[in-house]
Design a protein around this motif. Structure first.
Motif, PDB file in Angstrom:
ATOM      1  N   MET A 290       0.838  -1.202   0.000  1.00 42.67           N
ATOM      2  CA  MET A 290       0.000   0.000   0.000  1.00 42.67           C
ATOM      3  C   MET A 290       0.873   1.252   0.000  1.00 42.67           C
ATOM      4  N   ALA A 291       1.811   1.314   0.937  1.00 42.06           N
ATOM      5  CA  ALA A 291       2.653   2.494   1.082  1.00 42.06           C
ATOM      6  C   ALA A 291       3.479   2.754  -0.175  1.00 42.06           C
ATOM      7  N   MET A 292       4.109   1.705  -0.704  1.00 42.36           N
ATOM      8  CA  MET A 292       4.964   1.897  -1.868  1.00 42.36           C
ATOM      9  C   MET A 292       4.167   2.212  -3.126  1.00 42.36           C
ATOM     10  N   SER A 293       2.988   1.641  -3.254  1.00 39.54           N
ATOM     11  CA  SER A 293       2.142   1.946  -4.407  1.00 39.54           C
ATOM     12  C   SER A 293       1.729   3.417  -4.390  1.00 39.54           C
ATOM     13  N   VAL A 294       1.319   3.894  -3.220  1.00 37.34           N
ATOM     14  CA  VAL A 294       0.878   5.286  -3.100  1.00 37.34           C
ATOM     15  C   VAL A 294       2.033   6.249  -3.332  1.00 37.34           C
ATOM     16  N   ILE A 295       3.180   5.994  -2.697  1.00 31.84           N
ATOM     17  CA  ILE A 295       4.299   6.926  -2.828  1.00 31.84           C
ATOM     18  C   ILE A 295       4.893   6.869  -4.231  1.00 31.84           C
ATOM     19  N   SER A 296       4.836   5.701  -4.865  1.00 34.24           N
ATOM     20  CA  SER A 296       5.319   5.585  -6.235  1.00 34.24           C
ATOM     21  C   SER A 296       4.452   6.402  -7.185  1.00 34.24           C
ATOM     22  N   GLU A 297       3.149   6.288  -7.017  1.00 32.28           N
ATOM     23  CA  GLU A 297       2.231   7.065  -7.875  1.00 32.28           C
ATOM     24  C   GLU A 297       2.461   8.552  -7.677  1.00 32.28           C
ATOM     25  N   PHE A 298       2.662   8.958  -6.432  1.00 32.38           N
ATOM     26  CA  PHE A 298       2.887  10.368  -6.127  1.00 32.38           C
ATOM     27  C   PHE A 298       4.203  10.864  -6.707  1.00 32.38           C
ATOM     28  N   THR A 299       5.273  10.085  -6.565  1.00 30.98           N
ATOM     29  CA  THR A 299       6.593  10.562  -6.968  1.00 30.98           C
ATOM     30  C   THR A 299       6.880  10.389  -8.449  1.00 30.98           C
ATOM     31  N   VAL A 300       6.544   9.239  -9.003  1.00 34.00           N
ATOM     32  CA  VAL A 300       6.846   9.002 -10.416  1.00 34.00           C
ATOM     33  C   VAL A 300       5.907   9.820 -11.292  1.00 34.00           C
ATOM     34  N   GLY A 301       4.672   9.991 -10.837  1.00 30.02           N
ATOM     35  CA  GLY A 301       3.718  10.793 -11.605  1.00 30.02           C
ATOM     36  C   GLY A 301       4.140  12.234 -11.759  1.00 30.02           C
ATOM     37  N   SER A 302       4.951  12.729 -10.823  1.00 30.30           N
ATOM     38  CA  SER A 302       5.393  14.122 -10.890  1.00 30.30           C
ATOM     39  C   SER A 302       6.741  14.282 -11.595  1.00 30.30           C
ATOM     40  N   ALA A 303       7.305  13.188 -12.076  1.00 30.81           N
ATOM     41  CA  ALA A 303       8.655  13.231 -12.663  1.00 30.81           C
ATOM     42  C   ALA A 303       8.615  13.530 -14.158  1.00 30.81           C
ATOM     43  N   THR A 304       8.196  14.728 -14.494  1.00 32.49           N
ATOM     44  CA  THR A 304       8.174  15.136 -15.898  1.00 32.49           C
ATOM     45  C   THR A 304       9.477  15.850 -16.235  1.00 32.49           C
ATOM     46  N   VAL A 305      10.013  15.541 -17.400  1.00 32.91           N
ATOM     47  CA  VAL A 305      11.263  16.170 -17.840  1.00 32.91           C
ATOM     48  C   VAL A 305      11.006  16.826 -19.199  1.00 32.91           C
ATOM     49  N   PRO A 306      10.805  18.142 -19.219  1.00 32.68           N
ATOM     50  CA  PRO A 306      10.523  18.821 -20.482  1.00 32.68           C
ATOM     51  C   PRO A 306      11.716  18.769 -21.434  1.00 32.68           C
ATOM     52  N   ASP A 307      11.421  18.835 -22.720  1.00 31.64           N
ATOM     53  CA  ASP A 307      12.464  18.932 -23.746  1.00 31.64           C
ATOM     54  C   ASP A 307      12.499  20.386 -24.201  1.00 31.64           C
ATOM     55  N   THR A 308      13.457  21.152 -23.672  1.00 35.58           N
ATOM     56  CA  THR A 308      13.524  22.586 -23.987  1.00 35.58           C
ATOM     57  C   THR A 308      14.375  22.870 -25.219  1.00 35.58           C
ATOM     58  N   GLY A 309      15.097  21.849 -25.708  1.00 39.41           N
ATOM     59  CA  GLY A 309      15.950  22.044 -26.873  1.00 39.41           C
ATOM     60  C   GLY A 309      17.410  22.255 -26.533  1.00 39.41           C
ATOM     61  N   SER A 310      17.729  22.404 -25.232  1.00 41.91           N
ATOM     62  CA  SER A 310      19.131  22.540 -24.827  1.00 41.91           C
ATOM     63  C   SER A 310      19.334  21.816 -23.508  1.00 41.91           C
ATOM     64  N   LEU A 311      20.551  21.382 -23.262  1.00 43.67           N
ATOM     65  CA  LEU A 311      20.853  20.697 -22.010  1.00 43.67           C
ATOM     66  C   LEU A 311      20.695  21.650 -20.828  1.00 43.67           C
ATOM     67  N   ARG A 312      21.148  22.889 -20.965  1.00 49.40           N
ATOM     68  CA  ARG A 312      21.008  23.873 -19.870  1.00 49.40           C
ATOM     69  C   ARG A 312      19.540  24.074 -19.533  1.00 49.40           C
ATOM     70  N   GLY A 313      18.711  24.223 -20.558  1.00 46.08           N
ATOM     71  CA  GLY A 313      17.281  24.404 -20.328  1.00 46.08           C
ATOM     72  C   GLY A 313      16.644  23.186 -19.687  1.00 46.08           C
ATOM     73  N   ASP A 314      17.036  21.991 -20.162  1.00 47.28           N
ATOM     74  CA  ASP A 314      16.492  20.747 -19.595  1.00 47.28           C
ATOM     75  C   ASP A 314      16.915  20.571 -18.145  1.00 47.28           C
ATOM     76  N   LEU A 315      18.203  20.853 -17.855  1.00 53.95           N
ATOM     77  CA  LEU A 315      18.694  20.739 -16.483  1.00 53.95           C
ATOM     78  C   LEU A 315      17.930  21.679 -15.558  1.00 53.95           C
TER      79      LEU A 315
END
Length: 197
Positions: free
Chosen positions: A62-87
């Motif tokens: 239960m705990a790991m399912s909930v925290i995984s959904e919370f944490t992985v769901g928020s892990a968006t990494v935009p593609d800004t076109g440059s490494l500096r922008g992405d970082l």
């Protein structure tokens, strides 16, 4: 003629699942993993324990399912076109995640519990660490393709470098990140990653 759900089939109502999820996060943040219990979560969510057991067979799942959904769901990494922008964009995402009012209390507790509980440690790596790293990996692969980083860049090390300073500052040292911190960190990371080029 309308078909009825077969007798005995568990129908998981999204509103109940949301209430349970919120209760798990609140209980964990307030009580810690060691004192987290199915009973307390059910009471806080206003449901019977059977509602929890229909979704997860144990406290850990239960705990790991909930925290995984919370944490992985928020892990968006935009593609800004440059490494500096992405970082810089990724650092914003990491900062928001690690300063979330509940998660900033859950994370150190999870790390401590995982040090004592190998099964929990494995679940944490499989359900949080690895998925979040895999979401960030394309950022470095794109930078290599664009020629911003050398082809032999150690992506595993690069992934460590991005998250470690924020974790160390906020969780270990307990120091807030002031204005300009993320910009300075992005520039420092970029310089370190390019040092071998």
């Amino acid at each position: 003629m309308t078909r009825r759900t077969p007798t005995g089939a568990a129908v998981l109502q999204p509103s109940v699942t949301r209430a349970i999820t919120e209760a798990v996060l609140d209980e964990w943040a307030e009580q810690g993993y060691g004192r987290l219990s199915m009973e307390a979560v059910a009471k806080r969510a206003g449901v019977g324990k059977s509602a929890l057991y229909r979704r997860w067979p144990s406290k850990q799942e239960m705990a790991m399912s909930v925290i995984s959904e919370f944490t992985v769901g928020s892990a968006t990494v935009p593609d800004t076109g440059s490494l500096r922008g992405d970082l810089r964009a990724l650092l914003d995402v990491l900062m928001e995640w690690m300063t979330h009012p509940r998660f900033r209390r859950i994370l150190p507790d999870l790390v401590a519990e995982a040090a004592r509980n190998p099964e929990l440690a494995d679940a944490s790596i499989a359900m949080i660490g690895t998925p979040r790293r895999e979401r960030a990996r394309p950022m470095f692969e794109r930078a290599i393709e664009r020629g911003e980083l050398p082809p032999d860049t150690d992506v595993e090390l690069a992934l460590d470098l991005v998250a470690a300073p924020i974790y160390w500052r906020l969780t270990v040292r307990g120091v807030e990140a002031g204005p300009g911190y993320l910009d300075a960190l992005a520039d420092t990371l970029l310089a370190a990653l390019r040092a071998r080029a």
